[in-house]
Design a protein around this motif. Structure first.
Motif, PDB file in Angstrom:
ATOM      1  N   ALA A 204       0.830  -1.205   0.000  1.00  0.00           N
ATOM      2  CA  ALA A 204       0.000   0.000   0.000  1.00  0.00           C
ATOM      3  C   ALA A 204       0.865   1.256   0.000  1.00  0.00           C
ATOM      4  CB  ALA A 204      -0.935  -0.007   1.210  1.00  0.00           C
ATOM      5  N   VAL A 205       1.910   1.251   0.812  1.00  0.00           N
ATOM      6  CA  VAL A 205       2.799   2.414   0.887  1.00  0.00           C
ATOM      7  C   VAL A 205       3.523   2.615  -0.436  1.00  0.00           C
ATOM      8  CG1 VAL A 205       4.840   3.381   2.024  1.00  0.00           C
ATOM      9  CG2 VAL A 205       3.078   2.265   3.385  1.00  0.00           C
ATOM     10  N   SER A 207       2.583   2.000  -3.359  1.00  0.00           N
ATOM     11  CA  SER A 207       1.706   2.502  -4.417  1.00  0.00           C
ATOM     12  C   SER A 207       1.458   4.006  -4.334  1.00  0.00           C
ATOM     13  CB  SER A 207       0.365   1.755  -4.386  1.00  0.00           C
ATOM     14  OG  SER A 207      -0.389   2.127  -3.240  1.00  0.00           O
ATOM     15  N   VAL A 208       1.756   4.606  -3.152  1.00  0.00           N
ATOM     16  CA  VAL A 208       1.494   6.043  -3.000  1.00  0.00           C
ATOM     17  C   VAL A 208       2.704   6.808  -2.464  1.00  0.00           C
ATOM     18  CG1 VAL A 208      -1.004   5.750  -2.700  1.00  0.00           C
ATOM     19  CG2 VAL A 208       0.506   5.676  -0.685  1.00  0.00           C
ATOM     20  N   VAL A 209       3.845   6.157  -2.409  1.00  0.00           N
ATOM     21  CA  VAL A 209       4.989   6.756  -1.733  1.00  0.00           C
ATOM     22  C   VAL A 209       5.408   8.089  -2.368  1.00  0.00           C
ATOM     23  CG1 VAL A 209       6.754   5.519  -3.074  1.00  0.00           C
ATOM     24  CG2 VAL A 209       7.245   6.235  -0.722  1.00  0.00           C
ATOM     25  N   TYR A 222       9.372   5.102   7.316  1.00  0.00           N
ATOM     26  CA  TYR A 222       8.813   3.876   6.752  1.00  0.00           C
ATOM     27  C   TYR A 222       9.727   2.709   7.122  1.00  0.00           C
ATOM     28  CZ  TYR A 222       7.497   0.689   2.870  1.00  0.00           C
ATOM     29  OH  TYR A 222       7.113  -0.390   2.111  1.00  0.00           O
ATOM     30  N   THR A 319      -5.738  -0.159   0.647  1.00  0.00           N
ATOM     31  CA  THR A 319      -5.109   0.253  -0.607  1.00  0.00           C
ATOM     32  C   THR A 319      -4.304   1.506  -0.299  1.00  0.00           C
ATOM     33  OG1 THR A 319      -6.943   1.705  -1.231  1.00  0.00           O
ATOM     34  CG2 THR A 319      -7.064  -0.591  -1.975  1.00  0.00           C
ATOM     35  N   GLY A 320      -3.467   1.903  -1.228  1.00  0.00           N
ATOM     36  CA  GLY A 320      -2.757   3.156  -1.034  1.00  0.00           C
ATOM     37  C   GLY A 320      -3.717   4.317  -0.869  1.00  0.00           C
ATOM     38  N   GLU A 321      -4.819   4.303  -1.632  1.00  0.00           N
ATOM     39  CA  GLU A 321      -5.793   5.390  -1.575  1.00  0.00           C
ATOM     40  C   GLU A 321      -6.522   5.432  -0.235  1.00  0.00           C
ATOM     41  OE1 GLU A 321      -5.382   3.283  -4.129  1.00  0.00           O
ATOM     42  OE2 GLU A 321      -4.393   4.796  -5.381  1.00  0.00           O
TER      43      GLU A 321
END
Length: 367
Positions: A204-205, A207-209, A222, A319-321
């Protein structure tokens, strides 16, 4: 006082034991310790770092279904009890403390057969099989949650909280910031998947890092877990240059200092983690592990959510979102953060280790 500690497999069983040892040492600098664990568990590496002598017995956990493996486990248990008795006779402890995990079964049982006072500590709302078995012979049972009281004999069970709560109260926020290289004017979001890391949180991280850079006043720490660090590092390199407000670490050994400086925690809902963040009043986004017995992490986490101290995202919905949405809800709303902080503090039991040591004194005096 001479103390034997036992418990293992995961950090959730080991760190509470080490927290009790440190509190005993603070109150009695002449105390002597021996840790009995398993060579295959995390304790084999973590305990020597604390300068506590370590010995091992060979044992494995029972399966919840009938199988030939359980017959082998019973034989290992009998042999481990014999080995533990030899270690106990040689060390001559005043008390034996078990903090969960199947390795503490033969050690605490052996101590009870030798007439040595014993205390077992249950970290989770729903007790594990080992502690339910040991509660029959243990001198004292300590629990972290009031909901656990009903699972043990009332005459010997006390609500103490988790000793890790006391441990983090000795953390130094300035030292934590210095270790991380983070300015005092920046908020810190700690993303931590537990002692072994968590694949779902990592995914998840990842995907949005690159989107985390928009939080200019926040530094993201992190922690991937040792076993995931190389893989995650390679994936991050493929993404190109990361925002400057992100630190990526395999593990944090000075967690009390880092937690003392933390504004929001994103992580699993292990009992030790919840004890730590409620002692300090850290708002949290909790992603309970679905791979634990009795789904105890979600049960642990829901208590914080009901109190308004945490937001829970079950792993199948992570999810990342969804993670970014929860973070935005806290980071962009100071009043919400303050409310969560106060709710978290209301659940904390920062004197847990002190209370456990008081119980140790009581059962050793009684002997």
């Amino acid at each position: 006082m001479r103390v034997v500690l036992t418990g293992g497999g995961t950090g959730g069983h080991i760190y509470p034991a080490l927290a009790v040892a440190r509190e005993v040492s603070r109150q009695n600098p002449q105390a002597a310790f021996l840790y009995i664990g398993s060579k295959k568990g995390l304790e084999a590496g973590l305990v020597p770092r604390s300068n506590i002598p370590f010995q091992a017995v060979e044992i494995s956990g029972l399966k919840r279904k009938l199988s030939l493996d359980n017959l082998k486990t019973l034989w290992k248990f009998v042999r481990a009890v014999g080995d533990a008795k030899k270690m106990l006779r040689e060390f001559k402890p005043d008390v034996v403390i078990g903090t969960g995990g199947y390795v503490c079964g033969p050690v605490v049982y052996a101590a009870s057969r030798l007439g040595i006072p014993t205390l077992i500590h249950e970290q989770n709302v729903v007790p594990g099989l080992t502690n339910k078995f040991l509660s029959r012979s243990a001198t004292r049972v300590a629990v972290s949650f009031k909901e656990s009281l009903a699972h043990f004999p009332s005459s010997k069970t006390v609500l103490t909280g988790n000793p890790r709560a006391t441990e983090v109260m000795h953390g130094n926020a300035e030292a934590g910031r210095s270790f991380l290289g983070v300015d005092k004017n920046n908020k810190i979001v700690l993303i931590f998947g537990g002692s072994r890391g968590a694949r779902a949180i990592n995914e998840a991280v990842l995907s949005v890092v690159t989107q985390l850079g928009k939080y200019a006043d926040t530094h993201f720490v992190y922690v991937t877990g040792d076993v995931h660090f190389e893989t995650i590092s390679a994936q991050l390199r493929e993404l190109g240059t990361l925002p400057s407000n992100i630190s990526v670490l395999p593990f944090v050994h000075n967690m009390p200092d880092v937690l003392a400086a933390t504004h929001v925690l994103v992580g699993r809902a292990g009992a030790s983690t919840l004890a730590e963040i409620t002692a300090l009043g850290v708002p949290s986004i909790l992603i309970p592990s679905p791979y634990v017995t009795n789904n105890h992490q979600e049960k642990n986490a829901r208590g914080l959510e009901r109190a308004g101290a945490a937001h829970v995202i079950v792993e199948r919905e992570l999810t990342g979102e969804s993670l970014l949405l929860s973070l935005e809800n806290i980071l962009a709303n100071p009043a919400k953060w303050e409310e969560m902080k106060n709710s978290s503090l209301s659940l904390g039991m920062p004197q847990a280790a002190t209370e456990i040591v008081r119980q140790l004194d009581a059962i050793t005096r009684k002997k």
